[in-house]
Design an enzyme around this catalytic site. Structure first.
Site, PDB file in Angstrom:
ATOM      1  N   HIS A  14       0.874  -1.194   0.000  1.00 59.19           N
ATOM      2  CA  HIS A  14       0.000   0.000   0.000  1.00 59.19           C
ATOM      3  C   HIS A  14       0.897   1.227   0.000  1.00 59.19           C
ATOM      4  O   HIS A  14       1.458   1.589   1.026  1.00 59.19           O
ATOM      5  CB  HIS A  14      -0.915  -0.001   1.235  1.00 59.19           C
ATOM      6  CG  HIS A  14      -1.951   1.073   1.201  1.00 59.19           C
ATOM      7  ND1 HIS A  14      -3.294   0.820   1.307  1.00 59.19           N
ATOM      8  CD2 HIS A  14      -1.840   2.422   1.057  1.00 59.19           C
ATOM      9  CE1 HIS A  14      -3.972   1.948   1.243  1.00 59.19           C
ATOM     10  NE2 HIS A  14      -3.109   2.941   1.099  1.00 59.19           N
ATOM     11  N   HIS A  16       1.615   5.350  -1.631  1.00 62.37           N
ATOM     12  CA  HIS A  16       1.269   6.557  -2.390  1.00 62.37           C
ATOM     13  C   HIS A  16       2.540   7.152  -2.993  1.00 62.37           C
ATOM     14  O   HIS A  16       3.456   7.496  -2.257  1.00 62.37           O
ATOM     15  CB  HIS A  16       0.606   7.596  -1.480  1.00 62.37           C
ATOM     16  CG  HIS A  16      -0.713   7.142  -0.932  1.00 62.37           C
ATOM     17  ND1 HIS A  16      -1.902   7.329  -1.601  1.00 62.37           N
ATOM     18  CD2 HIS A  16      -1.016   6.470   0.205  1.00 62.37           C
ATOM     19  CE1 HIS A  16      -2.898   6.802  -0.887  1.00 62.37           C
ATOM     20  NE2 HIS A  16      -2.391   6.271   0.212  1.00 62.37           N
ATOM     21  N   LEU A  17       2.553   7.274  -4.313  1.00 62.78           N
ATOM     22  CA  LEU A  17       3.725   7.879  -4.963  1.00 62.78           C
ATOM     23  C   LEU A  17       3.423   9.264  -5.517  1.00 62.78           C
ATOM     24  O   LEU A  17       4.328   9.947  -5.991  1.00 62.78           O
ATOM     25  CB  LEU A  17       4.244   6.971  -6.089  1.00 62.78           C
ATOM     26  CG  LEU A  17       4.932   5.679  -5.637  1.00 62.78           C
ATOM     27  CD1 LEU A  17       5.379   4.863  -6.850  1.00 62.78           C
ATOM     28  CD2 LEU A  17       6.128   5.980  -4.738  1.00 62.78           C
ATOM     29  N   ARG A  18       2.140   9.672  -5.464  1.00 66.41           N
ATOM     30  CA  ARG A  18       1.738  10.982  -6.013  1.00 66.41           C
ATOM     31  C   ARG A  18       2.094  11.077  -7.500  1.00 66.41           C
ATOM     32  O   ARG A  18       2.121  10.077  -8.200  1.00 66.41           O
ATOM     33  CB  ARG A  18       2.382  12.144  -5.219  1.00 66.41           C
ATOM     34  CG  ARG A  18       2.280  12.040  -3.709  1.00 66.41           C
ATOM     35  CD  ARG A  18       0.868  11.921  -3.202  1.00 66.41           C
ATOM     36  NE  ARG A  18       0.821  12.032  -1.741  1.00 66.41           N
ATOM     37  CZ  ARG A  18      -0.215  11.626  -1.012  1.00 66.41           C
ATOM     38  NH1 ARG A  18      -1.273  11.067  -1.579  1.00 66.41           N
ATOM     39  NH2 ARG A  18      -0.202  11.787   0.299  1.00 66.41           N
ATOM     40  N   ASN A  42      -5.198   7.268  -6.146  1.00 68.65           N
ATOM     41  CA  ASN A  42      -5.931   8.494  -5.793  1.00 68.65           C
ATOM     42  C   ASN A  42      -5.181   9.755  -6.185  1.00 68.65           C
ATOM     43  O   ASN A  42      -4.910  10.617  -5.352  1.00 68.65           O
ATOM     44  CB  ASN A  42      -6.290   8.504  -4.309  1.00 68.65           C
ATOM     45  CG  ASN A  42      -5.074   8.447  -3.410  1.00 68.65           C
ATOM     46  OD1 ASN A  42      -4.058   7.866  -3.792  1.00 68.65           O
ATOM     47  ND2 ASN A  42      -5.161   9.044  -2.246  1.00 68.65           N
ATOM     48  N   LYS A  96      -9.154  -0.198  -6.097  1.00 71.75           N
ATOM     49  CA  LYS A  96      -9.197   0.406  -4.771  1.00 71.75           C
ATOM     50  C   LYS A  96     -10.510   1.161  -4.566  1.00 71.75           C
ATOM     51  O   LYS A  96     -10.850   2.045  -5.352  1.00 71.75           O
ATOM     52  CB  LYS A  96      -8.028   1.393  -4.616  1.00 71.75           C
ATOM     53  CG  LYS A  96      -8.019   2.179  -3.305  1.00 71.75           C
ATOM     54  CD  LYS A  96      -7.571   1.338  -2.126  1.00 71.75           C
ATOM     55  CE  LYS A  96      -7.690   2.085  -0.802  1.00 71.75           C
ATOM     56  NZ  LYS A  96      -6.716   3.167  -0.656  1.00 71.75           N
ATOM     57  N   HIS A 243       3.674  14.411   1.942  1.00 74.53           N
ATOM     58  CA  HIS A 243       3.061  15.728   1.751  1.00 74.53           C
ATOM     59  C   HIS A 243       4.176  16.762   1.823  1.00 74.53           C
ATOM     60  O   HIS A 243       5.102  16.612   2.612  1.00 74.53           O
ATOM     61  CB  HIS A 243       2.047  16.046   2.866  1.00 74.53           C
ATOM     62  CG  HIS A 243       0.784  15.257   2.775  1.00 74.53           C
ATOM     63  ND1 HIS A 243      -0.188  15.506   1.842  1.00 74.53           N
ATOM     64  CD2 HIS A 243       0.339  14.219   3.517  1.00 74.53           C
ATOM     65  CE1 HIS A 243      -1.191  14.664   2.012  1.00 74.53           C
ATOM     66  NE2 HIS A 243      -0.895  13.865   3.015  1.00 74.53           N
ATOM     67  N   ALA A 255      -3.394  14.623   6.223  1.00 73.41           N
ATOM     68  CA  ALA A 255      -3.168  13.323   6.845  1.00 73.41           C
ATOM     69  C   ALA A 255      -2.181  12.502   6.037  1.00 73.41           C
ATOM     70  O   ALA A 255      -2.284  12.412   4.817  1.00 73.41           O
ATOM     71  CB  ALA A 255      -4.489  12.582   6.974  1.00 73.41           C
TER      72      ALA A 255
END
Lengths: 338, 338
Positions: A14, A16-18, A42, A96, A243, A255
């Site tokens: 799981h 997130h690589l943006r 996302n 997802k 972030h 978050a």
């Protein structure tokens, strides 16, 4: 001689690589130590068709800086047609679902799910896994628990659909793993280590603020025990979520905890502390290979019990991201990668 | 004609005024609308003898800018002698206890209290109230609940000692009010309005982060009902706690919500919404006068149902403090003060 362990093809189930500059900064930080990762869809706008997915995968591979790394792509859940699913199936590891329609009321949550059941049915038949952000819109400490009824419903109604409860944070979710054959879960590094106390018990710590929020000590304990025992249906998924600094240290902090570059070393320290190093291979790769039937590229990652100071920040491409444990000394480090 | 209510001598039974430039900025913001306030003694170093108390009171009165305002002073709890208590008695409203020795274990909390029982005994005999920050050092959501056993113990062992449970945040604490004749409580504005959701349910909001932390919806509901019914042992105490902006919007945000300048108008809006305006006088002043036997200076504060935009910040004396509801429009405002 320092204690050592060689891990085979660690996986982050799981991640997130943006996109854009942030992708360029953070992708190599995962691709170096991990052999593969499940890439969250996302983006803005979301990755919700095959073209976007293939283009996103290209951008990720282009940012790997030569590391052997398999991005396991996902689509963002929507009302897909059978043809769309058939075309995308071989290019992704699953779909997802962010249950945006769910409310505090788990019955309503199920109802919202109800409307898209034809898609679940097709996914079940085509053997496409469903990955779920399982939270209602209820009180922050109850959101995951309230969603469990929806997992129960889905797992029963679609017994052949493989469902991953993403980033679980509660003892109740751990207990769900043994209730349905087709349920499995990921858990993050931070939820094995922290509770709400670390976020808001002393000073407020934005760098440990994530969703789902860290829960109670007994929840952490249940998650930790399941991880240390390498529960066969529990996989490591960092949910590492970079972030920019200005979105973390400000009024209205976003978050997400950024753990990708230090997760393997920190997990080695954690499993060593509890004398469970032998189970780390399964938690970090074996369980995921079994659950998803994937074979990642071969990568040998040796961790050694030697001090390692986590950087205060990772910077580049006009980005500045503060990791968990910034500036702190860890007891283990990655010493070799082959 | 807009709805109106004239309040007589509003009191804030728990207030932080700090010192130096911050005191100069925030004191008039309370002294304008309130007739009196209980002043917390947790300066650095704390107000823990009569000289410091009298000097602090002078500085407060010097910053009132001509407003009629009684600062009800408190001493910081320590092992006082009988002579010290006798000398200070007429200059203060009570002694504030921060149970630093208390731990997650409520039995240990009582034990820590045990060591200072001679002081409680003297206070009981001299009719000096005890004001308590009732939290253990346990898990952040449990700290107040874990401390309730200590209230039980103290209230039973010293039945004539008047004990104020400061800034209560849980339904369990509300229930305590009816268990011991000598227990009463203060409650803040924010704990009547927010839950942990407002602090950490969406984006992280440092301006609503305080200690005790905001709890669950059912806790807020119990507090709100007790306030709206003007439970005779429940008093308004803002716990208004100014911090410079740089200590709020940063990594490691300090705990405290600044509500002093808007509390009366916001309470009028809240009580009006629930059709309980008639009970606001008791909650904002009458109950405190009865519980403490104080007679504040006469001040008539008229609130009117007319829009009022809360300033983005209060600035002056090189200080910059962001209030609750910064930049938002309230439905009520203070329209006249006599």
């Amino acid at each position: 001689m320092a204690k050592q362990l060689t891990l085979q093809s660690p996986l982050d189930m799981h991640l997130h690589l943006r996109d854009g500059d942030m992708l360029k900064l953070v992708t190599p930080l995962t691709a170096e130590g991990f052999a593969g990762a499940v890439i969250m869809p996302n983006l803005v706008p979301p990755v919700d068709n095959l073209d976007k997915l293939l283009e996103y995968k290209e951008r990720i591979l282009g940012a790997c800086e030569g590391h052997k790394f398999d991005p396991f792509m996902t689509l963002f859940f929507r009302q897909y047609t059978e043809q769309e699913l058939a075309n995308a199936k071989d290019h992704m590891i699953g779909i997802k679902l962010y249950p945006a329609g769910a409310t505090t009321n788990s019955e309503a949550g199920v109802k919202a799910i109800d409307a898209v059941e034809p898609v679940f049915k097709m996914m079940e038949e085509m053997e496409i896994p469903l990955l779920v952000h399982g939270e209602t819109h209820g009180f922050v400490m109850d959101r995951e628990k309230e969603f469990l009824a929806s997992y129960d419903y889905l797992a029963s109604k679609f017994p052949k659909l493989k469902i991953t409860m993403e980033h679980i944070t509660t003892a109740d979710a751990v207990a769900m793993l043994d209730r349905h054959e087709n349920l499995r879960a990921t858990v993050t590094l931070q939820h094995l280590i922290i509770t709400l106390d670390d976020v808001a018990g002393g000073l407020l710590n934005p760098h440990l603020f994530c969703k789902p929020i860290a829960k109670r000590p007994e929840d952490r304990e249940a998650l930790l025990q399941a991880a240390l025992e390498a529960h066969p249906k529990l996989m490591f998924g960092s949910d590492s979520a970079p972030h920019p600094l200005e979105k973390k240290e400000s009024c209205g902090c976003a978050a997400g905890v950024f753990t990708a570059p230090l997760a393997i070393a920190r997990l080695a320290q954690l499993f060593d502390k509890h004398e469970k190093l032998d189970n780390l291979q399964a938690f970090l790769s074996g369980n995921a290979q079994t659950q998803y039937g994937v074979t990642p590229p071969k990568k040998l990652v040796t961790v050694t019990k030697e001090p390692f100071t986590v950087p205060e920040a990772y910077t580049g491409f006009q980005q500045h991201v503060v990791p968990m444990h910034a500036g702190e000394e860890l007891e283990w480090r990655i010493s070799q990668i082959d």
